[in-house]
Design a protein around this motif. Structure first.
Motif, PDB file in Angstrom:
ATOM      1  N   GLU A   1      37.711 -13.770 -29.603  1.00 43.80           N
ATOM      2  CA  GLU A   1      37.246 -12.867 -30.656  1.00 43.80           C
ATOM      3  C   GLU A   1      38.372 -11.892 -31.015  1.00 43.80           C
ATOM      4  O   GLU A   1      38.631 -11.612 -32.175  1.00 43.80           O
TER       5      GLU A   1
ATOM      6  N   TYR B   1      38.303 -13.560 -13.818  1.00 37.01           N
ATOM      7  CA  TYR B   1      38.116 -14.661 -14.768  1.00 37.01           C
ATOM      8  C   TYR B   1      38.738 -14.276 -16.091  1.00 37.01           C
ATOM      9  O   TYR B   1      39.105 -13.117 -16.309  1.00 37.01           O
TER      10      TYR B   1
ATOM     11  N   VAL C   1      35.995 -13.268 -24.756  1.00 36.21           N
ATOM     12  CA  VAL C   1      35.811 -12.332 -25.855  1.00 36.21           C
ATOM     13  C   VAL C   1      37.130 -11.642 -26.180  1.00 36.21           C
ATOM     14  O   VAL C   1      37.569 -11.603 -27.330  1.00 36.21           O
TER      15      VAL C   1
ATOM     16  N   VAL D   1      39.896 -10.404 -16.432  1.00 32.47           N
ATOM     17  CA  VAL D   1      38.966  -9.361 -16.004  1.00 32.47           C
ATOM     18  C   VAL D   1      38.772  -9.407 -14.492  1.00 32.47           C
ATOM     19  O   VAL D   1      38.758 -10.488 -13.897  1.00 32.47           O
TER      20      VAL D   1
ATOM     21  N   ASN E   1      32.442  -5.297  -8.429  1.00 30.02           N
ATOM     22  CA  ASN E   1      31.277  -5.434  -7.557  1.00 30.02           C
ATOM     23  C   ASN E   1      31.066  -6.873  -7.088  1.00 30.02           C
ATOM     24  O   ASN E   1      30.263  -7.137  -6.218  1.00 30.02           O
TER      25      ASN E   1
ATOM     26  N   ILE F   1      40.128  -1.546 -20.539  1.00 27.05           N
ATOM     27  CA  ILE F   1      39.008  -2.258 -21.174  1.00 27.05           C
ATOM     28  C   ILE F   1      37.883  -1.311 -21.558  1.00 27.05           C
ATOM     29  O   ILE F   1      37.138  -1.568 -22.508  1.00 27.05           O
TER      30      ILE F   1
ATOM     31  N   ARG G   1      35.905  -1.357 -25.061  1.00 27.20           N
ATOM     32  CA  ARG G   1      34.449  -1.395 -25.116  1.00 27.20           C
ATOM     33  C   ARG G   1      33.919  -0.287 -26.026  1.00 27.20           C
ATOM     34  O   ARG G   1      33.048  -0.493 -26.870  1.00 27.20           O
TER      35      ARG G   1
ATOM     36  N   GLU H   1      31.937  -0.673 -29.679  1.00 30.03           N
ATOM     37  CA  GLU H   1      30.615  -0.118 -29.919  1.00 30.03           C
ATOM     38  C   GLU H   1      30.604   0.800 -31.130  1.00 30.03           C
ATOM     39  O   GLU H   1      29.686   0.767 -31.938  1.00 30.03           O
TER      40      GLU H   1
ATOM     41  N   PRO I   1      26.293   6.607 -25.330  1.00 33.67           N
ATOM     42  CA  PRO I   1      25.754   5.814 -24.214  1.00 33.67           C
ATOM     43  C   PRO I   1      24.527   6.467 -23.584  1.00 33.67           C
ATOM     44  O   PRO I   1      23.560   5.801 -23.279  1.00 33.67           O
TER      45      PRO I   1
ATOM     46  N   TYR J   1      27.899  -0.528 -16.730  1.00 41.47           N
ATOM     47  CA  TYR J   1      28.043   0.199 -17.986  1.00 41.47           C
ATOM     48  C   TYR J   1      26.832  -0.101 -18.849  1.00 41.47           C
ATOM     49  O   TYR J   1      26.524  -1.261 -19.132  1.00 41.47           O
TER      50      TYR J   1
ATOM     51  N   SER K   1      24.710   1.248 -22.507  1.00 43.55           N
ATOM     52  CA  SER K   1      24.828   2.121 -23.658  1.00 43.55           C
ATOM     53  C   SER K   1      23.552   2.112 -24.488  1.00 43.55           C
ATOM     54  O   SER K   1      23.099   1.053 -24.930  1.00 43.55           O
TER      55      SER K   1
ATOM     56  N   ARG L   1      23.291   3.564 -27.438  1.00 42.55           N
ATOM     57  CA  ARG L   1      23.682   3.396 -28.834  1.00 42.55           C
ATOM     58  C   ARG L   1      23.642   1.923 -29.267  1.00 42.55           C
ATOM     59  O   ARG L   1      23.090   1.592 -30.320  1.00 42.55           O
ATOM     60  N   ALA L   2      24.203   1.031 -28.418  1.00 39.77           N
ATOM     61  CA  ALA L   2      24.268  -0.383 -28.782  1.00 39.77           C
ATOM     62  C   ALA L   2      22.873  -0.967 -28.969  1.00 39.77           C
ATOM     63  O   ALA L   2      22.666  -1.847 -29.803  1.00 39.77           O
TER      64      ALA L   2
ATOM     65  N   ASN M   1      20.563   1.150 -32.006  1.00 39.94           N
ATOM     66  CA  ASN M   1      21.050   0.795 -33.339  1.00 39.94           C
ATOM     67  C   ASN M   1      20.715  -0.634 -33.722  1.00 39.94           C
ATOM     68  O   ASN M   1      20.740  -0.986 -34.897  1.00 39.94           O
TER      69      ASN M   1
ATOM     70  N   ARG N   1      29.690 -12.694 -25.843  1.00 37.45           N
ATOM     71  CA  ARG N   1      30.038 -11.296 -25.609  1.00 37.45           C
ATOM     72  C   ARG N   1      28.965 -10.614 -24.766  1.00 37.45           C
ATOM     73  O   ARG N   1      29.278  -9.830 -23.872  1.00 37.45           O
TER      74      ARG N   1
ATOM     75  N   ALA O   1      32.321  -8.277 -18.196  1.00 36.47           N
ATOM     76  CA  ALA O   1      32.979  -7.008 -18.506  1.00 36.47           C
ATOM     77  C   ALA O   1      32.195  -6.165 -19.510  1.00 36.47           C
ATOM     78  O   ALA O   1      32.476  -4.984 -19.684  1.00 36.47           O
ATOM     79  N   THR O   2      31.193  -6.772 -20.156  1.00 33.79           N
ATOM     80  CA  THR O   2      30.358  -5.993 -21.073  1.00 33.79           C
ATOM     81  C   THR O   2      29.528  -4.973 -20.300  1.00 33.79           C
ATOM     82  O   THR O   2      29.334  -3.849 -20.748  1.00 33.79           O
TER      83      THR O   2
ATOM     84  N   HIS P   1      29.866  -4.541 -16.651  1.00 40.04           N
ATOM     85  CA  HIS P   1      30.455  -4.064 -15.396  1.00 40.04           C
ATOM     86  C   HIS P   1      31.778  -3.375 -15.653  1.00 40.04           C
ATOM     87  O   HIS P   1      32.640  -3.907 -16.328  1.00 40.04           O
TER      88      HIS P   1
END
Lengths: 236, 186
Positions: free
Chosen positions: A5, A90, A94, A99, A103, A156, A160, A164, B72, B126, B128, B130-131, B134, B177, B182-183, B185
């Motif tokens: 992306e 991995y 995106v 990354v 955890n 990152i 992010r 957003e 967030p 993580y 949020s 807002r995401a 909205n 996505r 990573a979105t 964590h």
């Protein structure tokens, strides 16, 4: 155009780097990286996601210092990824970057052993942030515990946040909107960050520069960090 | 001879006086802020009802949790916000009036209010608002029927499966996505 992306890419212009270490400090602060002290560094257990490698060229008095800021190269063919037994590291489909899921990590350290750039840092002890340093921890970044591997993430958390914001405003991310801490702190703008998928972005234009090269290119890791060769300007 | 003794006496008494002044000064400075922080740190709990406010008074969730659209965190309202209404509203019910008295007392004395922590994600997640807000995900999807509660109780267990189940149902183009580690964590 790549399959991602966004294809986040960093350009480091070695002609502009003065070795001042502002990027190193900014990185340390942004990413909650502990200061481990001289003894640990001597044992090879330093914690730095970004370091300045320094080389001397020539003999006194005709001597010259060269600097290379070195961080995780976010390799396209990352040697660290296939050796993780638990998929804690991995390649993001995106963002096209490598990354590390803290955890998920169990601390086998295979990834660090396989990294040709020595970009991965292992937490040998629980990190210490003595007062008042604990007050400045960045809430967008986890504080890693003992036994966890960590490394540069291209900030990152900033990617992010920008994604957003762009989404909430119904647009795509603008060129220059994402700036990692190191690039933001650099007084000479030697570190430029952006999306290689956007042909008009600053990084796309700089990537075509004939001074461009990647570190240890012969290994075929295809780093997402492109260096621009330094010329005569680094003379001290 | 006596002149030097006089001078010595003067010097000594001067020194003693200076020390006394410094110590009293320090003591005053010390006592003042210490007392103040003590007052501010008495965390009190107040009675509050989501049912009364969202159903009877028909107040929008976003009036009180005003950052949910923009940030967030949804955030909790300050006592100043409560007082926008409660400095002027009168109520019939005795019990309600007593509850509102407590609010006013806390406000006037500058007490710190400690609301219970209900929904908290671990440090490595993580999330949020807002995401979601909205994109038309309602508060009730994640927090249950808050409009029928007094103080909020935890009715939904927001583990990773809960997040992923819904993310998997989103438009195909967005799924890679939304399920990328990573979105969520950090």
């Amino acid at each position: 155009m790549s399959k991602y992306e966004h294809h986040w890419t960093m350009i480091v212009d070695l002609d502009k780097c003065t070795g001042c270490q502002a990027c190193v400090i900014a990185c340390q602060a942004e990413n909650n990286i502990p200061v481990v002290g001289e003894d640990e560094i001597r044992k090879g257990r330093g914690m730095q996601w970004l370091r300045i490698e320094r080389y001397w060229e020539g003999e006194y008095p005709n001597i010259r210092a060269r600097f290379i800021p070195l961080m995780c190269q976010q390799c396209e063919n990352a040697p660290c990824e296939p050796v993780c037994p638990v998929f804690a590291t991995y390649h993001s489909e995106v963002d096209g970057i490598n990354v590390q899921v803290y955890n998920r990590c169990i601390g086998t350290r295979y990834c660090a052993n396989n990294c040709p750039y020595i970009a991965r840092m292992f937490n040998w002890f629980d990190p210490q942030f003595p007062e008042p340093l604990n007050e400045q921890l960045n809430p967008d970044v986890t504080v890693r515990q003992r036994g966890i591997m960590e490394k540069c993430t291209f900030c990152i958390q900033r990617i992010r946040r920008a994604r957003e914001t762009a989404e909430a405003e119904g647009r795509s991310i603008r060129d220059g909107e994402v700036q990692p801490a190191c690039g933001q702190a650099c007084p000479t703008n030697a570190i430029i960050f952006g999306d290689l998928n956007d042909p008009n972005s600053q990084v796309s234009r700089l990537a075509a520069n004939r001074r461009g090269f990647r570190l240890l290119e012969e290994l075929g890791t295809e780093p997402a960090v492109i260096y621009l060769k330094g010329g005569e300007s680094n003379v001290i | 001879m006596s002149e030097t003794r006089d001078r010595r006496l003067l010097l000594w008494s001067g020194a003693v006086l200076t020390i006394v002044v410094i110590i009293t000064g320090l003591a005053l400075v010390q006592i003042e802020p210490e007392d103040e922080t003590k007052i501010n740190q008495t965390a009190v709990t107040l009675p509050f009802s989501h049912e009364v406010h969202t159903q009877k008074a028909e107040i929008d969730c976003l009036f009180c949790h005003s950052s949910a659209l923009r940030a967030p965190q949804a955030t909790l309202p300050s006592l100043n916000k409560c007082m926008i209404c409660h400095s002027s509203i009168t109520v019939e019910d005795d019990n309600a009036r007593q509850n509102i008295e407590q609010l006013k007392q806390a406000y006037e004395n500058g007490w710190r209010v400690q609301w219970p922590d209900v929904y908290r994600q671990p440090d490595f997640v993580y999330f949020s608002h807002r995401a979601h807000v909205n994109n038309g995900v309602s508060c009730q999807k994640c927090h249950g029927d808050v409009q029928n509660m007094t103080l909020v109780e935890k009715v939904v267990d927001m583990d990773m499966g809960f997040c992923l189940d819904c993310h998997q149902e989103q438009p195909e183009a967005d799924i890679p996505r939304l399920i990328d580690c990573a979105t969520c964590h950090k």
